[in-house]
Design a protein around this motif. Structure first.
Motif, short mmCIF file in Angstrom:
data_model
loop_
_atom_site.label_atom_id
_atom_site.label_comp_id
_atom_site.label_asym_id
_atom_site.label_seq_id
_atom_site.Cartn_x
_atom_site.Cartn_y
_atom_site.Cartn_z
N VAL A 125 -3.33 0.23 3.14
CA VAL A 125 -2.64 -1.05 3.18
C VAL A 125 -1.13 -0.85 3.06
N TYR A 126 -0.72 0.04 2.14
CA TYR A 126 0.71 0.30 1.99
C TYR A 126 1.30 0.85 3.29
N ALA A 127 0.57 1.76 3.95
CA ALA A 127 1.05 2.33 5.20
C ALA A 127 1.18 1.26 6.28
N ALA A 128 0.16 0.37 6.39
CA ALA A 128 0.20 -0.71 7.38
C ALA A 128 1.33 -1.69 7.09
N GLN A 129 1.52 -2.00 5.80
CA GLN A 129 2.62 -2.89 5.43
C GLN A 129 3.97 -2.30 5.81
N GLY A 130 4.13 -1.01 5.58
CA GLY A 130 5.38 -0.37 5.96
C GLY A 130 5.61 -0.41 7.45
N ALA A 131 4.53 -0.20 8.22
CA ALA A 131 4.65 -0.26 9.67
C ALA A 131 5.04 -1.65 10.14
N VAL A 132 4.40 -2.68 9.57
CA VAL A 132 4.71 -4.06 9.95
C VAL A 132 6.14 -4.42 9.55
N ASP A 133 6.56 -4.01 8.36
CA ASP A 133 7.94 -4.29 7.93
C ASP A 133 8.95 -3.69 8.90
N THR A 134 8.68 -2.47 9.34
CA THR A 134 9.58 -1.82 10.29
C THR A 134 9.60 -2.57 11.62
N ALA A 135 8.42 -2.98 12.08
CA ALA A 135 8.34 -3.71 13.35
C ALA A 135 9.05 -5.06 13.26
#
Length: 652
Positions: free
Chosen positions: A59-69
């Protein structure tokens, strides 16, 4: 003296001691079994904790990816616009796991996507020095025009016209001019003399017309005798400016002109119903409303009170809320000296809400058509039924003959079924002519030979020249037939009569009688003529304005939709600025804004809604969705000036 009562705890008996031993042995046995179970449970718990930690890391990894996008898309207004796509962002693998973020634009409620309205609140497309793109001024007082959005002129901006009064203010929005600026122009920033290149925000967006063909022609309704005074218009093509003006110049006081939702086409200079190709509104008691009524009823028993503004529904109102599109062609003009007008548009397939559209392309093409009769009625002289039956279907040297002998003998034939009712209503008839093929064996004894043309109240007799050889005469002009309505009921009576002696006898041979019509059918025509000349109604060189509010205008003028007329000019009187508003931008060749109110009065005359992109982001780890977010970006006054997360959901 009160005695304290003593509580006695009984001591165990011998029998009870035996029972305790059994319980102790049972406990030891149970503990032994339980210890094994607890050991297994501990192993499972350690595995569960590891799994939870893995999910949390995913979840943390996905959140980081979405934040970057989210941050990446924020800086580019072309990404996720109006349901459009945006790229997939992939990130370096971590511990063998793949991480990426995808996104896609979605339509915004109410048509608020950046593609549905202009990027500029006011855009003028005219270039060169023939006229300023934007003129602001006053003869009477120092005043300010307030614009709620960016402003761009492809030529110059003159904010101190007419006695040096007037200024332009966009607040925090930018103002850009390819040419010079004069007078007080306020914005953030103000860029003048920007030059001929760059600045794509100044390009014509080339919005397509709401119409692809001319709609059905409609007659202008009559002034009603009903107490509610509602004049109901049906979507279609209107070419009769004289009848429109008669409703709004004091001859139909207190009328409410309601244009039902749909597309309308106005082209006044193809036909010749009036002069000046102008619809003039000069009656202060008139209300013009286009779209779905709001706050009043079209079936009211008495004249309804029309809110102003707020007379029609906009896209944010509950359905039904469909609106109108007014498309204008040729040099047709709309001039206001009084009255209250409000038009509401509705989104098209692209989300655009075009409320006034100046046709940019198209021409009307002259047409010449020959019409042949399909029905013949002999009334004297010729055989009935016709013999041969195909004699008059075409000019082909096949004749039918009436043999006349005796003083004053006559022969006549009525021709019908020409099919001229197929000429489109509203066509301009250039000329109507007859083509006659015939022969008279004794022309000297033929006293008269005529073709009488009849059409919807019009009638004229045309003398036909007798001839001894079979052939076709030069075309005869029919001056009495001038409209498509007259042609729609056309018939021709062909007749011959011998002289008073009736000698010698004469044969009247008739090969055919055709009608040749030269006409121009209604077509979507680009704005033209005086509309294209610089200077507008004050130009003094034969120029005219597409829409103009005269210097005595004191009514209301509200346009809830985009004005797009890149070939034309607008001249708007703003003495009552709160009563002149365009809420989704204006794109025209040039615009003049007269007599704005004093600086102390703040009223936004021209604006665009905040430019919003709504984008859905999906964060995935190893192809499994972990995070979904919906983000609304506001792109005014700057791209990505605000990003609001309206929804954030986590899948574990």
């Amino acid at each position: 003296m009160r005695r304290r009562r003593l509580l006695r705890v009984p001591s165990p008996s011998r029998d009870e001691r035996g029972t305790s031993l059994v319980l102790a042995l049972a406990f030891i046995t149970l503990f032994g079994v339980g210890a094994g179970v607890l050991a297994q449970f501990g192993a499972v718990s350690f595995q569960t904790v590891k799994s939870v930690r893995d999910q949390r890391a995913a979840v943390y990894a996905a959140q980081g990816a979405v934040d970057t996008a989210i941050d990446f898309v924020r800086g580019n207004s072309s990404l996720g616009t109006n349901g459009g796509s945006c790229p997939t962002l992939s990130f370096p693998a971590a511990a063998g796991h793949t991480i990426n973020a995808t996104c896609a634009g979605q339509a915004v409620s109410g048509g608020g996507s950046v593609a549905s309205f202009p990027s500029q609140a006011l855009l003028t497309t005219g270039t060169g020095s023939s006229e300023p793109g934007i003129s602001v001024g006053s003869f009477f007082q120092q005043g300010t025009v307030h614009i709620g959005g960016p402003v761009f002129s492809n030529s110059s901006i003159s904010a101190n016209q007419w006695a040096g009064n007037g200024s332009l203010d966009t607040g925090t929005y930018p103002v850009t001019a390819r040419g010079a600026c004069s007078g007080t122009v306020t914005g953030n920033p103000v860029t003048c003399n920007a030059g001929p290149t760059g600045h794509p925000e100044g390009n014509d967006p080339n919005y397509p017309s709401p119409l692809s063909v001319v709609p059905a022609r409609q007659n202008v309704p009559a002034c009603p005798t009903a107490a509610n005074k509602i004049v109901t218009f049906t979507p279609g093509y209107y070419d009769d400016e004289a009848s429109l003006t008669a409703l709004t110049d004091g001859h139909c006081q207190n009328a409410v002109l309601w244009f039902q939702p749909g597309a309308y086409y106005f082209d006044f200079d193809l036909a010749n119903y009036g002069t000046g190709n102008l619809w003039f509104i000069s009656d202060p008691s008139i209300n013009i409303v286009g779209g779905t009524p709001k706050g009043w009823s079209t079936t009211s028993a008495t004249r309804p009170v029309i809110p102003s503004p707020g007379a029609c529904k906009v896209d944010t109102d509950p359905a039904p809320n469909t609106g109108v599109q007014f498309v204008w062609g040729g040099d047709s003009q709309w001039l206001f000296a009084a009255g209250s007008t409000e038009l509401c548009a509705s989104p098209d397939a692209n989300g655009r809400e075009l409320v006034l559209y100046g046709q940019k392309t198209g021409n009307a093409t002259p047409t010449t058509t020959t019409y042949k009769p399909t029905a013949f009625t002999p009334t004297a002289g010729w055989a009935s039924p016709l013999s041969p039956s195909n004699a008059l279907n075409a000019i082909d040297n096949v004749v039918t003959t009436a043999n006349l002998s005796g003083a004053g003998k006559t022969a006549s034939m009525t021709f019908n079924g020409y099919g001229t009712n197929a000429i489109p209503a509203g066509s301009v008839i250039t000329s109507v002519q007859l083509r006659v093929a015939h022969r008279e064996s004794s022309p000297t004894s033929v006293n008269t030979l005529t073709a009488t043309v009849n059409g919807n109240g019009a009638s004229c007799s045309i003398p036909i020249t007798a001839r001894t050889t079979l052939g076709t005469d030069p075309l005869y002009n029919v001056s009495c037939i001038t409209t498509a309505t007259q042609l729609s009921t056309l018939n021709v009576v062909y007749a011959g009569k011998l002289n008073s002696s009736g000698s010698p006898a004469s044969a009247l041979d008739l090969d055919g009688l055709e009608v040749v019509v030269n006409y121009t059918a209604p077509a979507l025509r680009a704005q033209s003529g005086c509309i294209l000349l610089p200077g507008g109604i004050l130009g003094g060189n034969g120029a005219c304005s597409f829409v103009a509010l005269t210097s005595i205008f004191g009514g209301g003028f509200y346009l809830n939709g985009t004005v797009y007329a890149p070939l034309a000019r607008l001249d708007l009187e703003l003495t009552f600025a709160t009563k002149v508003q365009a809420t989704r931008g204006i794109i025209v060749r040039a615009i003049a804004l007269y007599d704005p109110p004093s600086i102390s009065t703040i009223s936004t005359n021209i604006s665009v809604p905040p430019s919003v992109r709504s984008v859905v982001f999906i964060g995935q780890v190893d192809g499994v969705r972990r995070v979904r977010a919906v983000v609304n970006y506001t792109d005014t006054p700057a791209v990505g000036s605000q990003a609001v997360v309206s929804n954030w959901a986590v899948s574990r």
